[in-house]
Structures are given as structure tokens and as C-alpha cells.
Design a protein around this motif. Structure first.
Motif, mmCIF file in Angstrom:
data_model
loop_
_atom_site.group_PDB
_atom_site.id
_atom_site.type_symbol
_atom_site.label_atom_id
_atom_site.label_comp_id
_atom_site.label_asym_id
_atom_site.label_seq_id
_atom_site.Cartn_x
_atom_site.Cartn_y
_atom_site.Cartn_z
ATOM 1 N N ARG A 261 10.841 69.844 7.153
ATOM 2 C CA ARG A 261 11.532 68.558 7.108
ATOM 3 C C ARG A 261 12.819 68.581 7.924
ATOM 4 O O ARG A 261 13.324 67.531 8.303
ATOM 5 C CB ARG A 261 11.811 68.167 5.648
ATOM 6 N N ARG A 262 13.341 69.758 8.189
ATOM 7 C CA ARG A 262 14.554 69.866 9.011
ATOM 8 C C ARG A 262 14.231 70.123 10.480
ATOM 9 O O ARG A 262 14.913 69.603 11.357
ATOM 10 C CB ARG A 262 15.456 70.980 8.480
ATOM 11 N N LEU B 292 7.198 70.776 12.018
ATOM 12 C CA LEU B 292 6.179 71.736 11.600
ATOM 13 C C LEU B 292 5.997 72.913 12.561
ATOM 14 O O LEU B 292 5.983 74.071 12.117
ATOM 15 C CB LEU B 292 4.849 71.010 11.374
ATOM 16 N N PRO B 293 5.855 72.687 13.883
ATOM 17 C CA PRO B 293 5.642 73.837 14.764
ATOM 18 C C PRO B 293 6.805 74.839 14.734
ATOM 19 O O PRO B 293 6.584 76.059 14.714
ATOM 20 C CB PRO B 293 5.497 73.196 16.149
ATOM 21 N N LYS B 294 8.025 74.352 14.742
ATOM 22 C CA LYS B 294 9.163 75.265 14.730
ATOM 23 C C LYS B 294 9.264 75.993 13.397
ATOM 24 O O LYS B 294 9.606 77.190 13.356
ATOM 25 C CB LYS B 294 10.453 74.502 15.018
ATOM 26 N N ALA B 295 8.946 75.292 12.299
ATOM 27 C CA ALA B 295 8.946 75.951 10.989
ATOM 28 C C ALA B 295 7.923 77.086 10.965
ATOM 29 O O ALA B 295 8.189 78.176 10.441
ATOM 30 C CB ALA B 295 8.657 74.948 9.878
ATOM 31 N N LYS B 296 6.760 76.850 11.548
ATOM 32 C CA LYS B 296 5.740 77.904 11.622
ATOM 33 C C LYS B 296 6.244 79.082 12.437
ATOM 34 O O LYS B 296 6.036 80.244 12.058
ATOM 35 C CB LYS B 296 4.453 77.344 12.241
ATOM 36 N N ASP B 297 6.902 78.800 13.550
ATOM 37 C CA ASP B 297 7.455 79.869 14.384
ATOM 38 C C ASP B 297 8.432 80.736 13.584
ATOM 39 O O ASP B 297 8.346 81.973 13.596
ATOM 40 C CB ASP B 297 8.155 79.252 15.598
ATOM 41 N N LEU B 298 9.361 80.098 12.873
ATOM 42 C CA LEU B 298 10.383 80.843 12.142
ATOM 43 C C LEU B 298 9.793 81.614 10.973
ATOM 44 O O LEU B 298 10.237 82.731 10.673
ATOM 45 C CB LEU B 298 11.471 79.878 11.649
ATOM 46 N N ILE B 299 8.790 81.049 10.314
ATOM 47 C CA ILE B 299 8.181 81.722 9.162
ATOM 48 C C ILE B 299 7.196 82.800 9.602
ATOM 49 O O ILE B 299 7.143 83.885 9.008
ATOM 50 C CB ILE B 299 7.501 80.679 8.246
ATOM 51 N N PHE B 300 6.436 82.554 10.660
ATOM 52 C CA PHE B 300 5.457 83.542 11.123
ATOM 53 C C PHE B 300 6.126 84.770 11.725
ATOM 54 O O PHE B 300 5.600 85.881 11.630
ATOM 55 C CB PHE B 300 4.518 82.929 12.170
ATOM 56 N N THR B 301 7.276 84.573 12.374
ATOM 57 C CA THR B 301 7.953 85.706 13.028
ATOM 58 C C THR B 301 9.034 86.326 12.148
ATOM 59 O O THR B 301 9.341 87.512 12.290
ATOM 60 C CB THR B 301 8.613 85.268 14.350
ATOM 61 N N GLY B 302 9.648 85.547 11.288
ATOM 62 C CA GLY B 302 10.756 86.042 10.471
ATOM 63 C C GLY B 302 11.997 86.368 11.280
ATOM 64 O O GLY B 302 12.881 87.078 10.802
ATOM 65 N N ARG B 303 12.084 85.839 12.505
ATOM 66 C CA ARG B 303 13.189 86.195 13.399
ATOM 67 C C ARG B 303 14.516 85.584 12.935
ATOM 68 O O ARG B 303 14.533 84.602 12.187
ATOM 69 C CB ARG B 303 12.883 85.769 14.828
ATOM 70 N N LYS B 304 15.595 86.167 13.413
ATOM 71 C CA LYS B 304 16.931 85.694 13.044
ATOM 72 C C LYS B 304 17.353 84.540 13.940
ATOM 73 O O LYS B 304 17.141 84.558 15.147
ATOM 74 C CB LYS B 304 17.946 86.834 13.143
ATOM 75 N N VAL B 305 17.967 83.543 13.322
ATOM 76 C CA VAL B 305 18.488 82.376 14.031
ATOM 77 C C VAL B 305 20.005 82.403 13.932
ATOM 78 O O VAL B 305 20.556 82.412 12.822
ATOM 79 C CB VAL B 305 17.946 81.073 13.399
#
Length: 264
Positions: free
Chosen positions: A157-158, A161-174
Motif C-alpha cells: 500500500r506504500r 506490489l512489484p516493489k514490495a515483492k522486490d523488498l520482501i523477496f530479497t530482504g535488502r536494506k533500504v
């Protein structure tokens, strides 16, 4: 309850709740969660408190779930692992729901790393303000688990969907700048101004009618899952309550008195 793993202070109607395990980067243990739940329920029930700021002590906001708790779960008898995990999930979800549905503004003041459950906890708040030391990571994948603190609901929601998948699938630091550009962070400030700016923002948000704010927040939190018809229906019921509130009556009467005075 006497708190040792969190700190709760209230000043001028603004509550500041600090996660207080700085030596563990404020990782959420079972005992901390018990104190956290109690404090959130207290803030929710206290009508004198108009808004909440959530932050972390020391260099981190919240490092996520406590690893020692994970070790205890793995060492439990095999026949108890599933139920123990289910019971823990109920407490996690209760905590996040208290944050998300609190009928007053909630601001996460992120002072350092918000990882895993820590990142989800920030997202469960209405707004996020962060300093230059802040970072976010949905690092669950590195432990072989999925986001369980609301990240799969709040993050898309922030950021979409595609970016949320990227952050959750990789677990990378932002880092802070990327978090701002993605819409994870609403405001940025300096480390020495973080708490003061968060508290000032909380005071600004809570100036209006507490009744109208609580009802608006309740409907807005559901608006992505409702049709326009449902939003209108809930809105009409909420407006009926607002019509009877002291804040509405006082505001209208003050306006009418001022208008009458200007005509004399």
C-alpha cells in the motif's frame, strides 16, 4: 505495570513510547511484547492522550524478533512447535493491530535500523519520520520465514506490489533516501531533531476533533478493501456520531457567535 523493556512518557497530551533494549537494538522479546501491549492499551484508553510517537533507544529502532526466542521455539518438543508458533502469531498480530487501529495519530520516529518485525512495526503506524541513521529491511527471507507483522499488507500500500515483492523477496536494506523516494518514509529530519520533530508533528495532527479523527481513521484504514458505497455507508454513520459530539457543537456555536458579532 512497571516497565523495564520499554519507556512511556506523556507530555502535553503526546505519548512517547520508546523500545528500550538498546544492547539488543530493541529486538522484540516476548517480555518486551507483553509490556508493549500493555502500554498500547493504556495509551488507547487514556482520553487525555491525543497522539503517540514510537521510537527506539540507542542506535536502532527495532532489530525485529528476538533470536533467543527463535532458538527456544526450535528446541521445543516437535509436537508443540506448531501450536507455540500459532500462539506467538496471535500476540504479534494483536500488537500490530493495536498500533494500526489506535483511534489517534501514531508516528514512528525511526532513529536507526528497522529490520524484519521492526520495519513492519514502523509501517503499522500512521506516519513515519526518520533520521539520516535510519534504514529499513524486510529481512525475513534470510531466516526462511515470511513477514508476519503486517508487512505483506502495509508495504504494497506504500510502495506498490512489484516493489514490495522486490523488498520482501530479497530482504535488502533500504537507506533513508531510497525510503523517502519509495514512499516508505513520509518525512526526514536529523538525528538530533528526530524526537522533537515527531512530537511536534503529533501535536499538529491531534489539534482537531478527537471524535472526527478516530472515525476518519477507522474508515480510511478499510477504504482499500471497501466499495465506494460501503465507504459512504460507514461515513454517514460516523457523521451522525460527529453531529452529536461536543467538538462539533462547540465549533458551530463559536462560529455562529463570531458571525453574529461581526454583523453588529
Amino acid at each position: 505495570m512497571n516497565y523495564s523493556l520499554i519507556d512511556l512518557q506523556v507530555q502535553s497530551g503526546i505519548a512517547t513510547l520508546t523500545l528500550n533494549r538498546p544492547d539488543k537494538r530493541n529486538a522484540m522479546s516476548d517480555d518486551m511484547r507483553t509490556e508493549f501491549i500493555h502500554a498500547l492499551e493504556q495509551v488507547t484508553a487514556d482520553k487525555a492522550i491525543r497522539a503517540l510517537v514510537l521510537t527506539g533507544a540507542g542506535k536502532g529502532f527495532c532489530a525485529g524478533g528476538d533470536i533467543s526466542g527463535m532458538e527456544r521455539r526450535m528446541n521445543a518438543p516437535p509436537g508443540e512447535v506448531g501450536f507455540n508458533g500459532w500462539h506467538r502469531q496471535q500476540r504479534v498480530h494483536h500488537t500490530q493491530t493495536l498500533l494500526h487501529t489506535m483511534p489517534k495519530p501514531v508516528i514512528a520516529a525511526v532513529n536507526g535500523a528497522a529490520s524484519g518485525l521492526g520495519a513492519d512495526t514502523a509501517l503499522a503506524c500512521d506516519f513515519i519520520i526518520a533520521s539520516e541513521w535510519a534504514s529499513f529491511s524486510w529481512s525475513y527471507i534470510h531466516r526462511g520465514i515470511i513477514p508476519d507483522g503486517g508487512g505483506m499488507y502495509f508495504l504494497p500500500r506504500r510502495v506498490g506490489l512489484p516493489k514490495a515483492k522486490d523488498l520482501i523477496f530479497t530482504g535488502r536494506k533500504v537507506d533513508l533516501e531510497e525510503a523517502v523516494s519509495l514512499g516508505i518514509v513520509d518525512r526526514k529530519t536529523t538525528a538530533d531533531r528526530l524526537l522533537a520533530d515527531a512530537q511536534a508533528w503529533a501535536a499538529e495532527l491531534s489539534k482537531g476533533s478527537g471524535t472526527a479523527l478516530a472515525l476518519s481513521k477507522t474508515i480510511l484504514n478499510q477504504s482499500f478493501e471497501m466499495s465506494a458505497h460501503q465507504v459512504f455507508a460507514q461515513g454517514s454513520q460516523a457523521q451522525g456520531i460527529c453531529y452529536t459530539s461536543t467538538e462539533h457543537r462547540d465549533s458551530v456555536m463559536a462560529f455562529l457567535a463570531k458571525s453574529a458579532a461581526s454583523k453588529q
